[in-house]
Enzyme design. Structure first.
Site, PDB file in Angstrom:
ATOM      1  N   CYS A  78     110.019   6.282 -51.351  1.00  0.00           N
ATOM      2  CA  CYS A  78     111.334   6.709 -50.865  1.00  0.00           C
ATOM      3  C   CYS A  78     111.433   8.212 -51.070  1.00  0.00           C
ATOM      4  O   CYS A  78     111.394   8.691 -52.208  1.00  0.00           O
ATOM      5  CB  CYS A  78     112.440   5.984 -51.621  1.00  0.00           C
ATOM      6  SG  CYS A  78     114.108   6.480 -51.129  1.00  0.00           S
ATOM      7  N   CYS A 128     116.147  11.336 -44.620  1.00  0.00           N
ATOM      8  CA  CYS A 128     115.096  10.340 -44.857  1.00  0.00           C
ATOM      9  C   CYS A 128     113.727  11.008 -45.008  1.00  0.00           C
ATOM     10  O   CYS A 128     113.123  11.448 -44.025  1.00  0.00           O
ATOM     11  CB  CYS A 128     115.055   9.301 -43.751  1.00  0.00           C
ATOM     12  SG  CYS A 128     113.965   7.903 -44.128  1.00  0.00           S
TER      13      CYS A 128
END
Length: 333
Positions: free
Chosen positions: A91, A254
């Site tokens: 992530c 992101c």
């Protein structure tokens, strides 16, 4: 006050997206590698993810990271990533949050002007370089795992949408990239539910008909992200709406999605090495990416991306479970 569980965490947000960094109360997760720890967690400890991510302690777009001892001698910390959708191999925004928290809390030796932190993640080694001034983490640049294109200019039959053109790339997770124009939707938050519904249909179609499989990371065999590309996007500045299973948008630009997008643009010959690429989220926050090297993943051409962004500590707390609480793993609403 009675409590059958107490988890210590430092909360942060990275360009708008939360990361709850778990610093205590979990213990060492079994596994010889960080991916083995991730798989063990998914099978045996998922109630902890639900406890921390779901309402009432979390929310529909909650994300977190559990600090662990590294399984590698060359790393400072290990990380298992958790969010509403499950346990991720990697992530990007979460890693920027983790690095910021480690510096701000003094859990690593802080060196100015740059503190380098080597992180053992389920997807592989990730290096975070934190710009530090007066003990404050100002900005983080992460060197991500190798990223590559799985398929370029493919099509998928999607119920309710028809034939949808898409590309699929890996940047730590798998991302389907779809032009918003190809599904007849505008880059407009007033239409976010329509965009989200389209994303969930595309994910389901890919996972049912042609699911991706990473050749080296066990248990990575699905697509839970659709990166809807806004009109006018190019290899200098790209805007997107990131739809994520089971039904929410990434608030940040992101990090792993930025890596996947850069890998796609590189495969098209549009983004060379050593050129800045700006990726903008649905709320207008930005990451700056750059490709720094070429490599391979199981024989496939791949690239090494970096992503730069900011995170801020928002709170420190202990999350408790009263034995009489009727929602020990929370709920989704």
């Amino acid at each position: 006050m009675k409590s059958s569980r107490m988890i210590s965490a430092v909360d942060s947000h990275t360009e708008g997206m939360p990361t709850r960094v778990v610093t205590g109360g979990v213990g060492v997760i079994p596994g010889a590698t960080m991916n083995e720890k991730r798989l063990h967690f998914m099978e045996h400890l998922d109630d902890l993810r639900l406890f921390l991510m779901n309402e009432p302690r979390g929310h529909a777009a909650m994300s977190g990271a559990i600090l662990q001892p590294s399984t590698r001698a060359d790393c400072d910390w290990g990380v298992v990533y958790i969010e509403v959708s499950g346990c991720l191999p990697m992530c990007g925004h979460g890693t920027i949050g983790v690095a910021t928290v480690l510096v701000e809390t003094g859990m690593v030796e802080v060196v100015e002007p740059v503190t380098t932190i080597r992180l053992d993640t389920p997807a592989g080694l990730v290096i975070a370089r934190v710009d530090v001034s007066d003990g404050h983490a100002d900005r983080v640049t992460i060197e991500n795992v190798p990223s590559y294109v799985d398929r370029l200019d493919a099509t998928i039959e999607v119920p309710g949408l028809g034939t949808v053109p898409y590309s699929l790339a890996f940047g730590g997770n798998f991302y389907a990239m779809v032009d918003l124009d190809d599904v007849g939707l505008p880059f407009d938050r007033d239409r976010q539910q329509d965009i989200l519904d389209a994303g969930l249909r595309i994910m389901a179609a890919i996972n049912e008909q042609v699911p991706p499989v990473h050749p080296e990371i066990a248990g990575l065999d699905h697509c839970h992200h659709v990166e809807f590309i806004a009109p006018g996007s190019d290899a200098v500045l790209s805007r997107h709406a990131m739809a994520i299973f089971p039904g929410w948008f990434d608030r940040s630009p992101c990090g792993t999605g930025t890596s996947a997008r850069m890998a796609e643009l590189w495969a098209r010959g549009e983004l060379p090495l050593d050129q800045d690429f700006v990726n903008e989220s649905f709320i207008g926050s930005r990451f700056t990416g750059r490709l720094i090297a070429e490599t391979t993943v199981a024989g496939r051409p791949a690239v090494i991306p970096t992503i730069s962004g900011r995170a801020w500590v928002t709170g420190i707390g202990s999350y408790l479970l009263d034995p009489a609480d009727p929602f020990p793993t929370g709920f989704q609403f």
